[in-house]
Design a protein around this motif. Sequence first.
Motif, mmCIF file in Angstrom:
data_model
loop_
_atom_site.group_PDB
_atom_site.id
_atom_site.type_symbol
_atom_site.label_atom_id
_atom_site.label_comp_id
_atom_site.label_asym_id
_atom_site.label_seq_id
_atom_site.Cartn_x
_atom_site.Cartn_y
_atom_site.Cartn_z
ATOM 1 N N GLU A 114 0.741 -1.198 0.031
ATOM 2 C CA GLU A 114 0.063 0.104 0.021
ATOM 3 C C GLU A 114 0.684 1.266 -0.006
ATOM 4 O OE1 GLU A 114 -3.853 -1.739 2.474
ATOM 5 O OE2 GLU A 114 -2.993 0.132 3.098
ATOM 6 N N ALA A 115 2.022 1.198 0.742
ATOM 7 C CA ALA A 115 2.767 2.631 0.889
ATOM 8 C C ALA A 115 3.477 2.529 -0.363
ATOM 9 C CB ALA A 115 3.998 2.128 1.844
ATOM 10 N N LEU A 116 3.774 1.566 -1.387
ATOM 11 C CA LEU A 116 4.491 1.763 -2.559
ATOM 12 C C LEU A 116 3.535 2.376 -3.416
ATOM 13 C CD1 LEU A 116 6.354 -1.567 -2.951
ATOM 14 C CD2 LEU A 116 7.444 0.748 -3.161
ATOM 15 N N VAL A 117 2.157 1.657 -3.381
ATOM 16 C CA VAL A 117 1.378 2.214 -4.291
ATOM 17 C C VAL A 117 0.949 3.706 -4.123
ATOM 18 C CG1 VAL A 117 -1.317 2.006 -5.150
ATOM 19 C CG2 VAL A 117 0.119 -0.166 -4.754
ATOM 20 N N GLU A 118 0.681 4.091 -2.976
ATOM 21 C CA GLU A 118 0.520 5.484 -2.438
ATOM 22 C C GLU A 118 1.510 6.422 -3.182
ATOM 23 O OE1 GLU A 118 -2.204 6.656 -1.405
ATOM 24 O OE2 GLU A 118 -2.864 5.064 0.419
ATOM 25 N N MET B 74 5.848 -2.157 -9.465
ATOM 26 C CA MET B 74 6.810 -3.281 -9.482
ATOM 27 C C MET B 74 8.131 -2.678 -9.577
ATOM 28 S SD MET B 74 4.878 -5.946 -9.313
ATOM 29 C CE MET B 74 6.056 -7.329 -9.482
ATOM 30 N N LYS B 75 8.298 -1.786 -10.485
ATOM 31 C CA LYS B 75 9.742 -1.099 -10.464
ATOM 32 C C LYS B 75 10.203 -0.991 -9.287
ATOM 33 C CE LYS B 75 12.336 1.921 -13.369
ATOM 34 N NZ LYS B 75 12.270 3.149 -14.432
ATOM 35 N N ALA B 76 9.189 -0.282 -8.475
ATOM 36 C CA ALA B 76 9.726 0.528 -7.155
ATOM 37 C C ALA B 76 9.824 -0.500 -6.235
ATOM 38 C CB ALA B 76 8.474 1.402 -6.807
ATOM 39 N N SER B 77 9.309 -1.915 -6.542
ATOM 40 C CA SER B 77 9.626 -2.957 -5.400
ATOM 41 C C SER B 77 10.643 -3.541 -5.715
ATOM 42 C CB SER B 77 8.160 -3.668 -5.337
ATOM 43 O OG SER B 77 8.002 -4.653 -6.340
ATOM 44 N N LYS B 78 11.198 -3.557 -6.911
ATOM 45 C CA LYS B 78 12.432 -4.067 -7.576
ATOM 46 C C LYS B 78 11.924 -5.457 -7.940
ATOM 47 C CE LYS B 78 16.443 -1.830 -5.297
ATOM 48 N NZ LYS B 78 16.022 -1.122 -4.028
ATOM 49 N N SER B 79 10.742 -5.668 -8.200
ATOM 50 C CA SER B 79 10.214 -6.742 -8.864
ATOM 51 C C SER B 79 9.583 -7.551 -7.833
ATOM 52 C CB SER B 79 11.033 -7.417 -10.021
ATOM 53 O OG SER B 79 11.033 -6.708 -11.060
ATOM 54 N N LYS B 80 9.851 -7.315 -6.700
ATOM 55 C CA LYS B 80 9.682 -8.275 -5.601
ATOM 56 C C LYS B 80 8.278 -8.281 -5.284
ATOM 57 C CE LYS B 80 13.157 -6.602 -2.951
ATOM 58 N NZ LYS B 80 14.095 -6.699 -2.024
ATOM 59 N N ALA B 81 7.486 -7.300 -5.164
ATOM 60 C CA ALA B 81 5.960 -7.129 -4.910
ATOM 61 C C ALA B 81 5.183 -8.401 -5.538
ATOM 62 C CB ALA B 81 5.455 -5.837 -5.266
ATOM 63 N N ASN B 82 4.113 -8.901 -4.868
ATOM 64 C CA ASN B 82 3.668 -9.921 -5.461
ATOM 65 C C ASN B 82 2.536 -9.249 -6.450
ATOM 66 O OD1 ASN B 82 1.220 -11.538 -5.832
ATOM 67 N ND2 ASN B 82 1.610 -12.507 -3.800
ATOM 68 N N PRO B 83 2.657 -9.622 -7.619
ATOM 69 C CA PRO B 83 1.910 -8.888 -8.706
ATOM 70 C C PRO B 83 0.557 -8.942 -8.432
ATOM 71 C CG PRO B 83 3.470 -10.444 -9.576
ATOM 72 C CD PRO B 83 3.567 -10.739 -8.154
ATOM 73 N N ALA B 84 -0.210 -10.222 -7.734
ATOM 74 C CA ALA B 84 -1.699 -10.289 -7.708
ATOM 75 C C ALA B 84 -1.929 -8.958 -6.782
ATOM 76 C CB ALA B 84 -1.750 -11.483 -7.377
ATOM 77 N N GLN B 85 -1.208 -9.092 -5.630
ATOM 78 C CA GLN B 85 -1.512 -8.070 -4.460
ATOM 79 C C GLN B 85 -1.665 -6.649 -5.080
ATOM 80 O OE1 GLN B 85 0.922 -9.990 -1.585
ATOM 81 N NE2 GLN B 85 -0.827 -9.118 -0.179
ATOM 82 N N VAL B 86 -0.329 -6.221 -5.815
ATOM 83 C CA VAL B 86 -0.097 -5.142 -6.339
ATOM 84 C C VAL B 86 -1.624 -4.744 -7.203
ATOM 85 C CG1 VAL B 86 1.061 -3.762 -8.000
ATOM 86 C CG2 VAL B 86 2.183 -5.238 -6.512
ATOM 87 N N ASN B 87 -1.915 -5.491 -7.981
ATOM 88 C CA ASN B 87 -3.304 -5.428 -8.812
ATOM 89 C C ASN B 87 -4.401 -4.949 -8.099
ATOM 90 O OD1 ASN B 87 -3.770 -5.660 -11.765
ATOM 91 N ND2 ASN B 87 -2.259 -7.388 -11.436
ATOM 92 N N GLU B 88 -4.554 -5.912 -7.116
ATOM 93 C CA GLU B 88 -5.645 -5.885 -6.392
ATOM 94 C C GLU B 88 -5.692 -4.495 -5.542
ATOM 95 O OE1 GLU B 88 -5.776 -8.075 -2.445
ATOM 96 O OE2 GLU B 88 -6.841 -6.079 -2.047
ATOM 97 N N ILE B 89 -4.606 -4.020 -4.789
ATOM 98 C CA ILE B 89 -4.429 -3.004 -3.850
ATOM 99 C C ILE B 89 -4.485 -1.703 -4.938
ATOM 100 C CG2 ILE B 89 -2.755 -1.281 -2.569
ATOM 101 C CD1 ILE B 89 -1.779 -4.342 -1.266
ATOM 102 N N ARG C 35 -6.132 -1.271 -7.442
ATOM 103 C CA ARG C 35 -7.685 -0.999 -7.959
ATOM 104 C C ARG C 35 -8.261 -0.524 -6.905
ATOM 105 N NH1 ARG C 35 -8.554 -2.032 -13.117
ATOM 106 N NH2 ARG C 35 -7.408 -3.981 -13.798
ATOM 107 N N ARG C 36 -8.151 -1.285 -5.464
ATOM 108 C CA ARG C 36 -8.673 -0.547 -4.427
ATOM 109 C C ARG C 36 -8.505 0.982 -4.178
ATOM 110 N NH1 ARG C 36 -7.076 -1.101 0.875
ATOM 111 N NH2 ARG C 36 -5.724 -3.044 0.326
ATOM 112 N N LEU C 37 -7.021 1.263 -4.328
ATOM 113 C CA LEU C 37 -6.901 2.676 -3.936
ATOM 114 C C LEU C 37 -7.581 3.753 -4.797
ATOM 115 C CD1 LEU C 37 -3.442 2.529 -2.226
ATOM 116 C CD2 LEU C 37 -5.624 2.279 -1.517
ATOM 117 N N LEU C 38 -7.279 3.210 -6.284
ATOM 118 C CA LEU C 38 -8.013 4.166 -7.267
ATOM 119 C C LEU C 38 -9.257 4.274 -7.253
ATOM 120 C CD1 LEU C 38 -5.907 2.699 -10.497
ATOM 121 C CD2 LEU C 38 -5.861 4.981 -9.610
ATOM 122 N N ALA C 39 -9.988 3.380 -6.637
ATOM 123 C CA ALA C 39 -11.355 3.507 -6.529
ATOM 124 C C ALA C 39 -11.768 4.236 -5.247
ATOM 125 C CB ALA C 39 -12.307 2.182 -6.150
ATOM 126 N N ARG C 40 -10.844 4.631 -4.534
ATOM 127 C CA ARG C 40 -11.292 5.536 -3.226
ATOM 128 C C ARG C 40 -12.083 6.776 -3.925
ATOM 129 N NH1 ARG C 40 -5.516 5.736 -0.328
ATOM 130 N NH2 ARG C 40 -5.213 6.575 -2.418
#
Lengths: 497, 95, 484
Positions: C429-433, C462-477, C479-484
Amino acid sequence: MTIGELARALRARETSSVELVQETLARIAASQAINAFITVDADGALAQARAADSALARGDAEPLTGIPIAHKDVFMTAGLRTTCASRMLEHFVAPYDAHVVAKLREAGTVLVGKTNMDEFAMGSSSETSYFGPVRNPWSAQCVPGGSSGGSAAAVAAGLVPATTGTDTGGSIRQPAALTGICGIKPTYGVCSRYGLIAFASSLDTPGAFARTAEDCALLLAAMAGHDARDATSLDRPAEDYRRLLAAASATRPLEGLRIGLPREYFASGIEREVIAAVEAAIAELRALGATAVDVDLPMVKHAVPVYYVIAPAEASSNLSRFDGVRYGHRAAQYRDLTEMYCRTRAEGFGAEVKRRILVGTYVLSHGYYDAYYLQAQKVRRLIAQDFARAFERCDIVVGPTAPTCAFAIGAKTNDPVQMYLNDIFTIAANLTGMPAMSIPCGFTPDRLPIGLQIQGNYFDEARMLNVAHRYQQVTGWHLQSPSPASGGEGRGEGLSP
Amino acid sequence: MSFSPDDVTRLARLARIDVADDEARDVRDKLDAIFGLIDALQSIDTAGIEPMAHAQDVMMPLRDDVVTAENRRELYQAQAPAVADGLYLVPKVLE
Amino acid sequence: MTWEIVIGIETHAQLSTASKIFSGASTAFGAAPNTEASAVDIALPGVLPVLNRGAVERAIRFGLAVGGAINRRSVFARKNYFYPDLPKGYQISQYEIPVVRGGAVTIATDAGEKHVRLTRAHLEEDAGKSLHEGLPSELGGVSGIDLNRAGTPLLEIVSEPDMRSAAEAVAYAKALHSLVTWIGICDGDMQEGNFRCDANVSVRRAGGALGTRCEIKNLNSFRFLAQAIEYEARRQIELIEDGGSVVQETRLFDPDRGETRSMRSKEDAQDYRYFPDPDLPPLTIDDAWIQRIHSAMPELPEAMRSRLVAEHGITDYDAAQLTASRELVDYYHGVCKALPAADTASHKLVANFVLGEFAAARNRADVAIAAVPVSPADVAGLLRRVADRTVSGKIAKDVFDAMWAGEGDADAIIERRGLRQISDARAIEALVEHVLAANAPIVAEVRAGKEKAFNSLVGQVMKASKSKANPAQVNEILRRLLAR
């Protein structure tokens, strides 16, 4: 002296192997005119004799320990020149021992040298040798027969008590007949062909020469045996070929034996003296208890043409390895590979060998295979069937070994067909693979020996040898020796019987 | 069967044996004589007869698949007419 | 007028025995000249051939594998000709009665599966080698003969003229190569010459009678096989179209020029004078022996392919790829065995990896499977981390490269390099924000309905996480934060 007598003398310390070998070397040197030897290995023989004498002294001796013998120069002998009487192998030193050579070494025999023969065992007179013709110890003007003529002459002249030979179409039996000694060709597969320089693989059979049937049995026992290196060697239990010979001598020891007399073996074209001697021998066998039955071998008259297709065919292929690449003669001058082959083989082989290679090449070539080679193999089977039928009616087949006694050197060299017809009675046993032997049964008025051929069914060597032995117990032909003056220039001391 | 000079040339070539011109006549005569003997076979009825290639009717013995031979190159090549670097030498082989 | 190419192939497969077909000399490749040439191999006078049971066994195994008939009695013949690499002056081969007759090999073609029929397979001995180079310079105009290869056992496999294109011919040769190595009768090393093809090529007008064929000898790579056939077919077609006719002959392929050329015509027409070898009785094979070999036969590629589809749940395409080579499928099985779960998901994961990353790495390094530095167990260790989401597929690739380079097992590399996937929702979430704040224009595009722009945001995270973020979770989070 026979092997048996020599072995007794060695054990009784009446003589030593070294002494025997020294006497043998002296006799060979004195009988050079016979030309029975191509190579004599004096040093090697004396070394082996000393080892034999130690074994005898230790009481660690085989029946043949210390007995000097010679091998036909068709057998590979490790470290010793092996020429096959050919310029092709004039300087060839064998890197290994033939199976029968090794067996006879293990049995304690002392190898004194290699005997002369027809080149590559192709011939019936021992005249085609690159090292000159062998002379018959009974008459220096006559051939000893062939191809194992040197081996036969060496025994007949009393140079050694026993020799080995090979029999592809009669090459043991015919020279045995012409030199008045015993020669045996066992069943095909009983003695290994490993180390025998092949002439015709489906016919080549190692065998032996000696003065008596008993000695032949002794030699055969030492030579026979399975050899995993020869796919045609037979794996059978060891056999004592003397087992029937020991039985006490009855007045009619051959009682119950049926001897087959093929009409075809007594046809015209056979020398009168030969027929007479053979008939006398048959009468002797009947007196010993045997009964005679007539048998028919109608196909046997085709044996010579069958043989002169099959043997050259196999030979043409077997002799292809002599190409000047890995061993043996190589021509001095050539421009390219093909010329090297053609000249090497033209120079290395003699006329009769080349002739047979050409015949064999022809009968196998495209378009002729069926008419010649395949047809010959079919007639070969018909001949074997003749013998199978004959042996249902009799136990052994007897007849003359050769149609004539020894003929003059040079008499047939220019007529290959007349030469080939010498083998008319001996070839069948090679085509069928059955055992056969020749024993002396008389002389012509000119004192040239005559041979009786005894043929047996497969693996019936012991019975054959017994017939020969019983005959020899009541006759003295095998005890006759040529007078020293007969053979060659003849200063050789014949071993007295 | 009677051999022509060409037959002899062809056979000699197949068998890789030079037959000199002065021998050719004699070779041809002797081959003719030998085939005079052999040709008698042609008239024999062998219909239905199985050819006999071996003197004994036996099965092929088989060897176990193990290496038993040692390197004997020096011993064997001591007999060779021409060797270098362990190779048998022959006039250049053309394909 | 269309032309049809007709191709039959004769293959010499060197059998993988320890000793030669008729002697006890070693068959090992690369020994010093003539040190593996025994008395029998150099054809000393008096020596005799004795047949190697191992060679016969392999021939039987082949016959069973292609569904051919095993002749209970077969015959060895002599093929007579003079050549310095042929020490006896004849080659021992089977002529009239071979050990195997019939059978077929299945190949994949554009038009589906095709059965290429086999005529026969027979045992024979190889010749030695003539060397023309590297000899001492003072020896001009000579060749050197090395007889180490003389007497090596070969199985000559003869196909019917059933192939109609270079591609089919190559498919056949590959299928045959795969089969003989699969059943363990041939090492299949084409560079060492232990799998060589001769192609018989002819052309005909569609539906017409068979044309005159030419034989192209000694093609020791699939590429040369294809090039040689294509060149030869073109040559024959042009010849006929120009009014000429094809002469039956033996031709050689010159790989440098990509052409076939006539072998210097032999001065004497070949007359091999075949006849049964009198040194060798007929080869007899009894039912019991065949039965023993049959029961010890490995599962054949086609059967295994069906089984992998049925039992492992992988696709037929993947199963076909895997079973193209015994070593490859063995590797696949090795990885599967080392994984805890034997379910379809695991099998698919393994198949994808072995046919994907693994194959790619092997191609890059150009090594045989046996020489791959990563063991199946190590690959399983890595895939376990993919399955439990410790690393993503993308990271797994890097880890595999590190394993290949010898940096240790998967876990060690993941730990040392800190490659563990980020699955902590708060960290993502921090990365996404952070990404949303820094990319206001893109966020606006997404909100306007541009899906492509969404993917760009995922990439940024993904780039910010150095590819380590779980891609499925990135997607989901995301979408959730964009929908705020």
